[in-house]
Design an enzyme around this catalytic site. Structure first.
Site, PDB file in Angstrom:
ATOM      1  N   TYR A   1     -25.460  30.758   0.507  1.00  0.00           N
ATOM      2  CA  TYR A   1     -23.577  31.670   1.026  1.00  0.00           C
ATOM      3  C   TYR A   1     -23.081  31.409   2.558  1.00  0.00           C
ATOM      4  O   TYR A   1     -24.640  31.908   2.962  1.00  0.00           O
ATOM      5  CB  TYR A   1     -23.098  32.084  -0.612  1.00  0.00           C
ATOM      6  CG  TYR A   1     -24.013  33.822   0.195  1.00  0.00           C
ATOM      7  CD1 TYR A   1     -25.252  34.431   0.069  1.00  0.00           C
ATOM      8  CD2 TYR A   1     -23.059  34.211   0.403  1.00  0.00           C
ATOM      9  CE1 TYR A   1     -25.502  35.197  -0.162  1.00  0.00           C
ATOM     10  CE2 TYR A   1     -22.879  35.743   1.047  1.00  0.00           C
ATOM     11  CZ  TYR A   1     -24.544  36.236   0.507  1.00  0.00           C
ATOM     12  OH  TYR A   1     -24.635  37.509   0.296  1.00  0.00           O
TER      13      TYR A   1
ATOM     14  N   ARG B   1     -26.084  28.268  10.377  1.00  0.00           N
ATOM     15  CA  ARG B   1     -26.417  29.499   9.646  1.00  0.00           C
ATOM     16  C   ARG B   1     -27.104  29.022   8.447  1.00  0.00           C
ATOM     17  O   ARG B   1     -27.575  28.093   7.175  1.00  0.00           O
ATOM     18  CB  ARG B   1     -26.760  30.550   9.738  1.00  0.00           C
ATOM     19  CG  ARG B   1     -27.227  31.640   8.555  1.00  0.00           C
ATOM     20  CD  ARG B   1     -26.892  33.295   9.426  1.00  0.00           C
ATOM     21  NE  ARG B   1     -26.030  33.555   7.719  1.00  0.00           N
ATOM     22  CZ  ARG B   1     -25.038  34.470   8.201  1.00  0.00           C
ATOM     23  NH1 ARG B   1     -25.892  35.944   9.007  1.00  0.00           N
ATOM     24  NH2 ARG B   1     -24.702  35.258   8.102  1.00  0.00           N
TER      25      ARG B   1
ATOM     26  N   ARG C   1     -32.445  23.472 -18.244  1.00  0.00           N
ATOM     27  CA  ARG C   1     -32.832  24.446 -16.972  1.00  0.00           C
ATOM     28  C   ARG C   1     -34.424  24.464 -17.426  1.00  0.00           C
ATOM     29  O   ARG C   1     -35.492  24.951 -18.196  1.00  0.00           O
ATOM     30  CB  ARG C   1     -32.445  25.785 -18.099  1.00  0.00           C
ATOM     31  CG  ARG C   1     -33.062  26.821 -17.010  1.00  0.00           C
ATOM     32  CD  ARG C   1     -33.253  28.323 -18.118  1.00  0.00           C
ATOM     33  NE  ARG C   1     -33.747  29.533 -17.642  1.00  0.00           N
ATOM     34  CZ  ARG C   1     -34.498  29.669 -17.363  1.00  0.00           C
ATOM     35  NH1 ARG C   1     -36.066  28.309 -18.366  1.00  0.00           N
ATOM     36  NH2 ARG C   1     -36.055  30.004 -16.281  1.00  0.00           N
TER      37      ARG C   1
ATOM     38  N   HIS D   1     -37.588  24.520 -13.746  1.00  0.00           N
ATOM     39  CA  HIS D   1     -37.434  24.938 -12.286  1.00  0.00           C
ATOM     40  C   HIS D   1     -37.428  23.745 -11.918  1.00  0.00           C
ATOM     41  O   HIS D   1     -37.171  23.956 -10.778  1.00  0.00           O
ATOM     42  CB  HIS D   1     -38.961  26.046 -12.539  1.00  0.00           C
ATOM     43  CG  HIS D   1     -38.869  26.790 -13.039  1.00  0.00           C
ATOM     44  ND1 HIS D   1     -38.576  27.049 -14.834  1.00  0.00           N
ATOM     45  CD2 HIS D   1     -38.724  28.046 -12.203  1.00  0.00           C
ATOM     46  CE1 HIS D   1     -38.640  28.503 -14.789  1.00  0.00           C
ATOM     47  NE2 HIS D   1     -38.885  29.264 -13.608  1.00  0.00           N
TER      48      HIS D   1
ATOM     49  N   LYS E   1     -29.659  33.457   3.103  1.00  0.00           N
ATOM     50  CA  LYS E   1     -29.112  33.797   2.503  1.00  0.00           C
ATOM     51  C   LYS E   1     -28.453  32.958   1.646  1.00  0.00           C
ATOM     52  O   LYS E   1     -27.776  32.735   0.956  1.00  0.00           O
ATOM     53  CB  LYS E   1     -27.503  33.475   3.558  1.00  0.00           C
ATOM     54  CG  LYS E   1     -25.891  34.309   3.359  1.00  0.00           C
ATOM     55  CD  LYS E   1     -25.485  34.665   4.297  1.00  0.00           C
ATOM     56  CE  LYS E   1     -23.878  35.685   4.229  1.00  0.00           C
ATOM     57  NZ  LYS E   1     -24.616  37.190   4.169  1.00  0.00           N
TER      58      LYS E   1
ATOM     59  N   GLU F   1     -33.528  46.269   7.230  1.00  0.00           N
ATOM     60  CA  GLU F   1     -32.142  46.120   7.754  1.00  0.00           C
ATOM     61  C   GLU F   1     -31.831  46.431   6.420  1.00  0.00           C
ATOM     62  O   GLU F   1     -32.320  47.231   6.271  1.00  0.00           O
ATOM     63  CB  GLU F   1     -31.795  44.411   7.168  1.00  0.00           C
ATOM     64  CG  GLU F   1     -32.106  43.773   5.830  1.00  0.00           C
ATOM     65  CD  GLU F   1     -31.850  42.703   6.665  1.00  0.00           C
ATOM     66  OE1 GLU F   1     -30.684  41.677   6.620  1.00  0.00           O
ATOM     67  OE2 GLU F   1     -31.831  41.748   5.453  1.00  0.00           O
TER      68      GLU F   1
ATOM     69  N   LEU G   1     -31.773  39.002   7.143  1.00  0.00           N
ATOM     70  CA  LEU G   1     -30.658  38.019   7.393  1.00  0.00           C
ATOM     71  C   LEU G   1     -30.771  38.200   9.188  1.00  0.00           C
ATOM     72  O   LEU G   1     -30.259  38.747   9.639  1.00  0.00           O
ATOM     73  CB  LEU G   1     -29.538  38.062   6.947  1.00  0.00           C
ATOM     74  CG  LEU G   1     -28.561  37.234   6.586  1.00  0.00           C
ATOM     75  CD1 LEU G   1     -29.279  36.021   6.063  1.00  0.00           C
ATOM     76  CD2 LEU G   1     -27.502  37.179   6.200  1.00  0.00           C
TER      77      LEU G   1
HETATM   78  N1  PDD Z   1     -23.638  40.100   4.766  1.00  0.00           N
HETATM   79  N2  PDD Z   1     -28.232  41.555   5.879  1.00  0.00           N
HETATM   80  C1  PDD Z   1     -27.204  41.431   4.343  1.00  0.00           C
HETATM   81  C2  PDD Z   1     -28.990  41.290   3.687  1.00  0.00           C
HETATM   82  C3  PDD Z   1     -26.481  40.510   4.462  1.00  0.00           C
HETATM   83  O1  PDD Z   1     -25.928  40.769   3.444  1.00  0.00           O
HETATM   84  C4  PDD Z   1     -25.151  40.694   5.565  1.00  0.00           C
HETATM   85  C5  PDD Z   1     -24.380  40.407   5.805  1.00  0.00           C
HETATM   86  C6  PDD Z   1     -26.270  41.202   6.489  1.00  0.00           C
HETATM   87  C7  PDD Z   1     -25.426  40.906   7.958  1.00  0.00           C
HETATM   88  O2  PDD Z   1     -24.645  39.533   8.602  1.00  0.00           O
HETATM   89  P1  PDD Z   1     -23.547  38.803   9.324  1.00  0.00           P
HETATM   90  O3  PDD Z   1     -23.218  39.557  10.222  1.00  0.00           O
HETATM   91  O4  PDD Z   1     -23.494  37.565   9.075  1.00  0.00           O
HETATM   92  O5  PDD Z   1     -21.828  38.892   8.152  1.00  0.00           O
HETATM   93  C8  PDD Z   1     -27.312  41.346   6.746  1.00  0.00           C
HETATM   94  C9  PDD Z   1     -22.277  40.009   3.782  1.00  0.00           C
HETATM   95  C10 PDD Z   1     -21.294  39.795   4.675  1.00  0.00           C
HETATM   96  C11 PDD Z   1     -21.954  39.661   1.702  1.00  0.00           C
HETATM   97  O6  PDD Z   1     -23.805  39.538   0.805  1.00  0.00           O
HETATM   98  O7  PDD Z   1     -21.044  39.793   1.739  1.00  0.00           O
END
Ligand code: PDD
Length: 278
Positions: A32, A51, A99, A101, A143, A175, A199
């Site tokens: 996403y 990304r 379903r 894998h 992501k 993070e 991320l």
């Molecule tokens: N999340 N690290 C993680 C694990 C995140 O889920 C996010 C953002 C970030 C920051 O990334 P960015 O600056 O590109 O938004 C770092 C989004 C906003 C979410 O899951 O809603």
């Protein structure tokens, strides 16, 4: 909220339906993006699309649309929403299959996107954070929609009366549960380097770029537990939260317990860039 986008159609949210055999539902098999829209313009669009492309490659999926097609889909959603400031959510799953894998069984991806009004948040006075062990997987640079660990970590933070969980692998900061982490230590801004344990945040990269342009010393470097504890300032960044000062960590004040001077400068530069982003 206007219509949502599902597999080539724009329709009301209530009419957007997918199969219970969608692999997003059965396996969390998808990726996403979250984009912010300011004054009807999508912020850092190219960076988000880049990304997205990397996330798709990371889960062995072909990007199902060209960048021009993505731009058109997102623009249509923005145009359909009367709010000037919006948050766009785009999710791509591997699609429907029995379903099993094996990824070879899914033929068509499921593409879903929606826009909502950007909620007004006022986090400039600072938030509390807790520290937690990073219980996530080893491919955090993707992501992925598989967010259960982050959901649990945020829940732990909420239970402790805090807003975010700052995560550690051993002695090293990775993070936040849904954000990147910065510290200020002896006038130097530090953030963990980009590798598969974090991320690569779009906001993180922009904050670094803008600070460096202003001559603020910045380093992409590992941060230990002790460095986090003794930092004069801690910030977290994300598209939705921008740059937020952490003023309490595990119940103890960070610095003097107020948002710091370097954060103020970073915020000022960031807001200036947002209003004329070139
Ligand atoms: N999340 N690290 C993680 C694990 C995140 O889920 C996010 C953002 C970030 C920051 O990334 P960015 O600056 O590109 O938004 C770092 C989004 C906003 C979410 O899951 O809603």
């Amino acid at each position: 909220m206007g219509n949502v986008y599902l597999n080539g159609k724009y329709l009301p949210l209530e009419d957007a339906k997918i199969s219970v055999l969608d692999r997003g539902f059965t396996f969390g098999d998808g990726v996403y993006e979250v984009f912010l829209v300011y004054q009807r313009k999508i912020f850092r669009l190219a960076e988000h699309l880049e990304r997205l492309d990397r996330s798709l490659a990371g889960i062995y999926m072909k990007n199902p649309r060209t960048n021009d097609e993505w731009k058109q889909i997102l623009k249509d959603l923005v145009d359909d929403n009367p709010a000037d400031n919006q948050s766009l959510y785009l999710q791509i799953t591997r699609g429907v299959s029995e379903r099993d894998h094996s990824i070879a069984l899914a033929k068509e991806p499921t593409i879903f996107a929606m826009s909502k009004v950007l909620p007004q948040r006022n986090l400039v006075h600072g938030i509390s954070a807790i520290t937690c062990e990073d219980i996530r997987w080893k491919l955090c640079d993707i992501k992925a929609i598989t967010l259960l660990p982050s959901v649990l970590l945020r829940h732990r933070a909420m239970q402790a009366g805090a807003t975010e969980a700052i995560l550690f692998k051993g002695d090293i900061v990775t993070e936040g549960a849904a954000s990147n982490v910065f510290i200020v230590s002896n006038g130097v801004v530090k953030t963990p380097p980009k590798d598969s344990s974090i991320l690569p945040g779009i906001t993180r990269d922009l904050v670094l770029e803008l600070l460096q342009r202003e001559g603020v010393p910045c380093r992409e470097t590992s941060i230990t537990r002790e460095e986090l504890r003794s930092a004069g300032e801690i910030w977290i960044t994300s598209s939705t939260w921008e740059i937020v000062p952490v003023i309490k960590l595990d119940e103890r004040p960070v610095g003097d317990g107020n948002p710091g001077k370097v954060w103020e400068k970073a915020m000022e530069i960031y807001q200036k860039f947002k209003s004329s982003p070139d």
